[in-house]
Scaffold this active site. Structure first.
Site, PDB file in Angstrom:
ATOM      1  N   GLU A  84      -8.182  -0.145  17.219  1.00  0.00           N
ATOM      2  CA  GLU A  84      -7.312   0.953  16.827  1.00  0.00           C
ATOM      3  C   GLU A  84      -7.081   2.034  17.461  1.00  0.00           C
ATOM      4  O   GLU A  84      -6.273   2.694  17.320  1.00  0.00           O
ATOM      5  CB  GLU A  84      -8.561   1.505  15.325  1.00  0.00           C
ATOM      6  N   ARG A 105       0.947  -1.055   0.035  1.00  0.00           N
ATOM      7  CA  ARG A 105      -0.089   0.076   0.082  1.00  0.00           C
ATOM      8  C   ARG A 105       0.891   1.279  -0.020  1.00  0.00           C
ATOM      9  O   ARG A 105       0.576   2.263  -0.809  1.00  0.00           O
ATOM     10  CB  ARG A 105      -0.824   0.156   1.268  1.00  0.00           C
TER      11      ARG A 105
HETATM   12  C1  LIG Z   1     -13.399   1.503   4.438  1.00  0.00           C
HETATM   13  C2  LIG Z   1     -12.728   1.086   5.592  1.00  0.00           C
HETATM   14  C3  LIG Z   1     -12.362  -0.602   5.042  1.00  0.00           C
HETATM   15  C4  LIG Z   1     -11.747  -1.363   6.046  1.00  0.00           C
HETATM   16  N1  LIG Z   1     -11.516  -2.680   5.829  1.00  0.00           N
HETATM   17  C5  LIG Z   1     -10.856  -3.490   6.506  1.00  0.00           C
HETATM   18  C6  LIG Z   1     -10.567  -4.672   6.129  1.00  0.00           C
HETATM   19  O1  LIG Z   1     -11.139  -5.335   5.142  1.00  0.00           O
HETATM   20  N2  LIG Z   1      -9.926  -5.585   7.031  1.00  0.00           N
HETATM   21  C7  LIG Z   1      -9.515  -5.222   8.399  1.00  0.00           C
HETATM   22  O2  LIG Z   1      -8.803  -6.053   9.001  1.00  0.00           O
HETATM   23  N3  LIG Z   1      -9.535  -3.842   8.751  1.00  0.00           N
HETATM   24  C8  LIG Z   1     -10.132  -2.983   7.691  1.00  0.00           C
HETATM   25  N4  LIG Z   1     -10.451  -1.650   8.220  1.00  0.00           N
HETATM   26  C9  LIG Z   1     -10.110  -0.989   9.405  1.00  0.00           C
HETATM   27  C10 LIG Z   1     -10.811  -1.547  10.693  1.00  0.00           C
HETATM   28  O3  LIG Z   1     -12.281  -1.549  10.104  1.00  0.00           O
HETATM   29  C11 LIG Z   1     -10.919  -0.545  11.740  1.00  0.00           C
HETATM   30  O4  LIG Z   1      -9.725  -0.384  12.161  1.00  0.00           O
HETATM   31  C12 LIG Z   1     -11.602  -1.324  13.108  1.00  0.00           C
HETATM   32  O5  LIG Z   1     -12.829  -1.889  12.569  1.00  0.00           O
HETATM   33  C13 LIG Z   1     -11.529  -0.746  14.153  1.00  0.00           C
HETATM   34  O6  LIG Z   1     -12.274  -1.059  15.074  1.00  0.00           O
HETATM   35  P1  LIG Z   1     -12.618  -0.405  16.780  1.00  0.00           P
HETATM   36  O7  LIG Z   1     -13.290  -1.373  17.263  1.00  0.00           O
HETATM   37  O8  LIG Z   1     -11.043  -0.281  17.252  1.00  0.00           O
HETATM   38  O9  LIG Z   1     -13.058   1.105  16.501  1.00  0.00           O
HETATM   39  P2  LIG Z   1     -14.409   1.443  15.664  1.00  0.00           P
HETATM   40  O10 LIG Z   1     -15.387   0.433  15.090  1.00  0.00           O
HETATM   41  O11 LIG Z   1     -14.219   2.867  15.083  1.00  0.00           O
HETATM   42  O12 LIG Z   1     -15.572   1.599  17.067  1.00  0.00           O
HETATM   43  C14 LIG Z   1     -15.551   3.034  17.831  1.00  0.00           C
HETATM   44  C15 LIG Z   1     -16.425   3.162  18.838  1.00  0.00           C
HETATM   45  O13 LIG Z   1     -16.045   4.102  19.624  1.00  0.00           O
HETATM   46  C16 LIG Z   1     -17.070   4.829  19.894  1.00  0.00           C
HETATM   47  N5  LIG Z   1     -16.855   6.113  20.440  1.00  0.00           N
HETATM   48  C17 LIG Z   1     -15.778   6.747  19.659  1.00  0.00           C
HETATM   49  N6  LIG Z   1     -15.703   7.949  20.513  1.00  0.00           N
HETATM   50  C18 LIG Z   1     -16.377   7.910  21.532  1.00  0.00           C
HETATM   51  C19 LIG Z   1     -16.613   8.935  22.654  1.00  0.00           C
HETATM   52  N7  LIG Z   1     -15.971   9.788  22.875  1.00  0.00           N
HETATM   53  N8  LIG Z   1     -17.705   8.372  23.662  1.00  0.00           N
HETATM   54  C20 LIG Z   1     -18.409   7.268  23.400  1.00  0.00           C
HETATM   55  N9  LIG Z   1     -18.157   6.599  22.386  1.00  0.00           N
HETATM   56  C21 LIG Z   1     -17.074   6.678  21.603  1.00  0.00           C
HETATM   57  C22 LIG Z   1     -18.122   4.715  18.785  1.00  0.00           C
HETATM   58  O14 LIG Z   1     -19.292   5.177  18.989  1.00  0.00           O
HETATM   59  C23 LIG Z   1     -17.855   3.227  18.411  1.00  0.00           C
HETATM   60  O15 LIG Z   1     -18.640   2.471  18.906  1.00  0.00           O
HETATM   61  C24 LIG Z   1     -11.256  -0.886   7.199  1.00  0.00           C
HETATM   62  C25 LIG Z   1     -11.411   0.371   7.491  1.00  0.00           C
HETATM   63  C26 LIG Z   1     -12.292   1.202   6.521  1.00  0.00           C
HETATM   64  C27 LIG Z   1     -12.211   2.860   6.931  1.00  0.00           C
END
Ligand SMILES: Cc1cc2nc3c(=O)[nH]c(=O)nc-3n(C[C@H](O)[C@H](O)[C@H](O)COP(=O)(O)OP(=O)(O)OC[C@H]3O[C@@H](n4cnc5c(N)ncnc54)[C@H](O)[C@@H]3O)c2cc1C
Ligand code: SF4
Ligand code: FES
Lengths: 252, 643
Positions: free
Chosen positions: B430, B335
């Site tokens: 993340e 990438r």
């Molecule tokens: C378009 C796209 C495609 C992708 N495709 C892939 C893939 O194919 N394979 C792969 O492995 N990864 C992929 N990724 C990366 C991956 O999707 C993300 O890194 C991952 O899903 C993040 O998960 P998370 O649970 O850490 O955070 P998130 O799913 O971002 O969840 C964050 C949570 O925190 C909450 N939140 C945030 N701030 C606050 C606050 N201040 N107060 C209360 N709640 C809050 C939100 O409501 C949410 O519930 C992709 C990303 C994108 C953008």
């Protein structure tokens, strides 16, 4: 292009009404929501509170966006969520009416934003397979026929937007609920709780939503084209569940 | 260099790499089942990481309170992930193993991640697939009913599991259903539409949070024995990115200001295949799956003032620059390499499209070779999506693509337990910096979020909680909570009283441009110094001149955004400083001063094989730099080459 918008504005706890806004200088490459962003930016400059509408992914997958556009849930383009609708579908001079989802179970929060938590209540009632973390055996020990996996995926594609409810003359949530129920009922893993799940989810749905009279508007509005077949399958499972679950209680 | 590292204790257990996690699980203190319900744990964020952690801890018997600003956990940004999730199952019998996934991830991260964490990730990856399949995640299947795999992001083995192009959605629905089951059983209290605006710390330990109800504006505090942040990445500091509109750094940044060190903020992944922006009001960018590079050929016209349609440009006037520069990997280079090369040709003035801001991704050859139907079967829904957005038909004319911000490898510094430098405050998914080093491999973010949430945190947190047995959480009436509520209320009201002339979005867009131009795909000393000074003056203007209308006691989206953008400003400055001190090129961080003669990234393992973690001081004093030295005992450091 230059558009004229009739937008529903509503303060919490008050009656709402339509307001008309001019939207000049809109590019056809913009998405519908970007067009509203531009209108909002101008409203802020003029000192008027911006129009409240909800969106997040803007890729048609999170189910947050929810606008009734000229009387159609998610607007005129088939199989397309509001956020994926683009302005090249419109012409210079068009008038567009924008309203929130209208359903008793989706109260308006403000302007175009509504409360869809009733959908979560249905999910909570039984939309899961009980598999506590750590209890699972190797995934390939349970082969899943490809057809079953594909049909389950067709149902699981539902984004929980609620357009089906908004489009239904009875505000019924059959399409959403059937998608959730059948995603799990079609899989081998989902069999143990099949009848309990179906009964609980259907009856919770009935607490919140109207009754289905087979109009089929839900399918027309659905951005993921969820099939009406799932409603038929759910109804069948529901009837069965009444018998199966009764037998179980008789065993007690 | 030693002066830097002594404050950071990664708590990596002793022993051979393959035994560390097993031994560690045995050595950790356990909480007995009847005591678990005496412990309250707050989880902020209900994406993949947060939902899986909250559900699992609920199952274990902890009293869990889960918070999200969304109206339902199912809307988290995780829902948008398309491609798939990696796991070292070796179902294809193609030579995959835990060790190979570990090795690939360390190498892919350009040797800037912590070996022990990555090995643990590879170990538990196999459990994730079992767990998700048991929950009913409809993974793709072979005709015999067994799980299907594909190879992804240039991996040499087929280890990626997927559910059509909606893998993130399906995994999130699985975690969400487990969470809702716990809500139903009373193991988890779910607080929707609550935005966390402060971490509360007493005597150096995390003891709760302050939230604003985004519907009513009510500001409330919540106490617990431990706080877990699962709030996602900070990619929207660029304004335009593939992240969902509401993704932001506020939760992690507030924790940073309360003492949680922020690690490697300069590491950002720029994804090469996104749809270029089409007008100044573009609100976000859309990712086109990486798999398109398997069959599409990337090119630009040779001439600077090319005005012919793509199909009228003869082969002799085209530059297939990736195939030319990297004959071995061609269009399938990683990438970061693909992204940087696209930038080079567009900056040189060879960009295509109305704004000259893209490169062609051309399927003409694949269509001629395999037929349109075959191409449609593979990529039909992507082609449709492209046409919906651009109005152009990619079967007839090449797609236009350009890189966009996609993922942030940096985040809160955590030790092996996933605890930040504030005891009792954890970061998962993340939101932390832990496993991807300077560059994340495709299909590894879903894996990491679920590894943290299902299989790591629920165990490691017990080790900390067991030490506070017999102690109630700090009461909500404690002055620390009252002060935090007063702080948040003041901050909220301040935005409404500025009454300037420009919208929050205006400032966010301007900030995004600076971050993209100076801290984007290529960085240099001059640019970074300029970035710091320009961001600082824009930030001053923002605080004086932003206009937030309406009131605080109702749904007010401008008000929500004002707080988030304000935190992005502070993060952007730190990002620039971090990029400035990292005098090497590694993964997603490319310093122009540090490249090989052929223009490739040049690492400096002697001086920069470390994590940079920044410690907050106060508004007037920039953060202090600390370092965690990385040691590589199981993977030999090599220079990546794709020629
Ligand atoms: C378009 C796209 C495609 C992708 N495709 C892939 C893939 O194919 N394979 C792969 O492995 N990864 C992929 N990724 C990366 C991956 O999707 C993300 O890194 C991952 O899903 C993040 O998960 P998370 O649970 O850490 O955070 P998130 O799913 O971002 O969840 C964050 C949570 O925190 C909450 N939140 C945030 N701030 C606050 C606050 N201040 N107060 C209360 N709640 C809050 C939100 O409501 C949410 O519930 C992709 C990303 C994108 C953008
Ligand atoms: S069934 Fe269709 S319309 Fe109804 S919630 Fe699901 S995706 Fe939306
Ligand atoms: S904003 Fe996510 S589906 Fe429209």
């Amino acid at each position: 292009m230059h558009l004229t918008l009739k937008v529903w504005r509503q303060e919490p706890g008050q009656n709402g009404m339509f307001q008309t806004y001019e939207a000049p200088g809109i590019s056809e490459d913009m998405s519908f929501l970007e067009m509203l962003d531009v209108v909002n930016e101008r409203l802020i400059e003029e000192g008027t509170a911006p129009i409240v509408f909800e969106s997040d992914c803007r890729e048609g997958i999170c189910g947050t966006c929810d606008l009734m556009i000229d009387g159609q849930a998610h607007g005129p383009e088939k199989a397309t969520a509001t956020c994926q609708l683009h302005m090249r579908k419109y012409n210079d001079g068009d008038h567009i009416t924008i309203e929130p989802w209208r359903a008793a179970s989706f109260p308006v929060i403000r302007d175009l934003a509504v409360d869809r938590s009733a959908l979560d209540a249905i999910q909570e009632a039984g939309g899961y397979i009980s598999a506590p973390t750590g209890s699972a055996s190797d995934a390939n020990l349970t082969p899943v026929p490809k057809d079953a996996a594909d049909s389950a995926m067709d149902a699981a594609a539902c984004i929980g937007c609620g357009a089906c409810v908004a489009a239904c003359p009875n505000s019924a949530a059959q399409l959403f609920t059937s998608a959730k129920v059948m995603h799990l009922n079609l899989l081998p893993q989902g069999q143990a709780e099949r009848w309990k799940r179906t009964e609980a989810m259907v009856e919770t749905m009935e607490e919140y939503f109207g009754s289905c009279t087979n109009h089929g508007e839900c399918h027309e509005a659905c951005p993921k084209e969820i099939s009406l077949d799932f409603i038929a399958l759910m109804n069948k499972d529901y009837v069965k569940s009444k018998i199966k679950n009764r037998k179980l209680s008789g065993q007690k | 260099m030693t002066g830097y590292s002594d404050v950071l204790d990664s708590k990596v257990p002793d022993g051979p790499i393959a035994d560390k996690w097993t031994n560690h699980k045995f050595n950790m203190k356990l909480v007995n089942p009847s005591n678990k319900r005496k412990f309250e744990v707050i989880v902020v964020g209900t994406g993949l990481a947060g939902a899986s952690a909250a559900a699992t801890m609920g199952e274990l018997g902890y009293k869990v309170k889960a918070f999200t600003f969304h109206d339902s956990p199912r809307r988290a940004h995780s829902i948008a992930a398309q491609g798939g999730i990696n796991a070292a199952k070796n179902y294809q019998n193609d030579g995959d193993s835990v060790h190979r996934l570990f090795y690939d991830t360390v190498k892919g991260g350009d040797y800037r991640s912590r070996e022990a964490n990555v090995h643990r990730l590879a170990e538990v990856s196999v459990n994730i697939i079992d767990q998700a399949a048991a929950q009913g995640v409809p993974f793709a299947r072979e005709y015999g009913g067994l799980l299907a795999n594909r190879s992804f992001g240039g991996a040499q083995v087929s280890r990626t599991f997927y559910a059509r192009g909606q893998t993130g959605q399906q995994l999130l629905l699985g975690a969400y259903s487990a969470l809702m089951r716990q809500v139903n059983l009373g193991g988890v209290d779910l607080y929707n539409r609550q935005e966390m605006l402060e971490l509360v710390v007493k005597d150096g330990q995390a003891c709760g949070i302050v939230c604003r109800d985004v519907i009513t504006g009510e500001i409330s505090s919540h106490s617990a024995h431990a706080v877990v942040l699962a709030t996602g990445g900070y990619g929207n500091v660029y304004y335009l990115s593939t992240n969902a509109m509401m993704c932001n750094t506020t939760a992690t940044w507030r924790a940073h200001r309360k003492g949680a060190m922020f690690a490697n903020p300069c590491y950002t992944q720029i994804h090469p295949t996104c749809i270029p922006s089409s007008d100044p009001f573009q609100s976000k960018l859309t990712l086109m799956s990486e798999s398109l590079r398997n069959d599409g050929r990337i090119w630009v016209p040779d001439s600077f003032d090319e005005s012919r349609a793509a199909s009228d440009i003869p082969e002799s006037d085209r530059d297939y620059y990736l195939e030319r520069k990297y004959p071995a990997f061609g269009n399938l280079v990683p990438r970061d390499v693909a992204s940087r090369n696209a930038k080079t040709v567009v900056d040189a003035g060879k960009g295509v499209g109305p704004l000259k801001n893209g490169v062609y991704l051309d399927f003409a050859e694949a269509i001629a070779r395999d037929g349109e139907d075959t191409v449609r079967a593979k990529y039909g829904n992507l082609f449709d999506m492209y046409e919906r957005i651009t109005g152009e038909n990619p079967y007839k004319q090449p797609m236009r693509i350009y890189p966009a911000t996609h993922y942030t490898m940096g985040g809160l510094w955590v030790d092996y337990h996933l605890m930040t430098t504030v005891p009792g405050c954890y970061a998962i998914g993340e939101a932390n910096f832990s496993d991807h080093g300077a560059n994340r491999l495709g299909a590894s973010a879903l894996m990491q979020g679920l590894a943290d949430g299902y299989f790591v945190l629920p165990y490691t947190i017990g080790d900390y909680l067991s030490t506070s047995l017999g102690h109630d959480p700090v009461g909500n009436d404690d002055p620390v909570f009252k002060d935090a509520i007063a702080d948040v209320t003041d901050r909220t009201n301040r935005w409404l009283s500025i009454n300037g002339t420009k919208s929050v979005d205006h400032y966010h867009r301007e900030l995004g441009k600076l971050v993209w131009d100076y801290i984007g795909m290529e960085r240099n000393k001059n640019g970074l110094e300029k970035a710091i000074s320009e961001i600082t003056s824009l930030e001053e203007e923002f605080h004086k001149n932003v206009r937030v209308l309406g009131s605080a006691d109702t749904l007010n989206q401008s008000l929500e955004k004002a707080g988030r953008v304000s935190d992005f400003f502070e993060l952007a400055k730190l990002k620039a400083r971090d990029a400035l001190v990292r005098e090497e090129s590694a993964g997603g961080h490319f310093r122009e001063e540090h490249q090989t003669e052929e223009g490739e990234a040049k690492r400096d393992d002697e001086n920069f094989a470390h994590v940079t973690a920044w410690d907050w001081n106060d508004e007037a004093t920039p953060q202090t730099e600390h370092r965690e030295q990385l040691t590589f005992e199981n993977v030999a450091l090599t220079q990546r080459s794709y020629k």
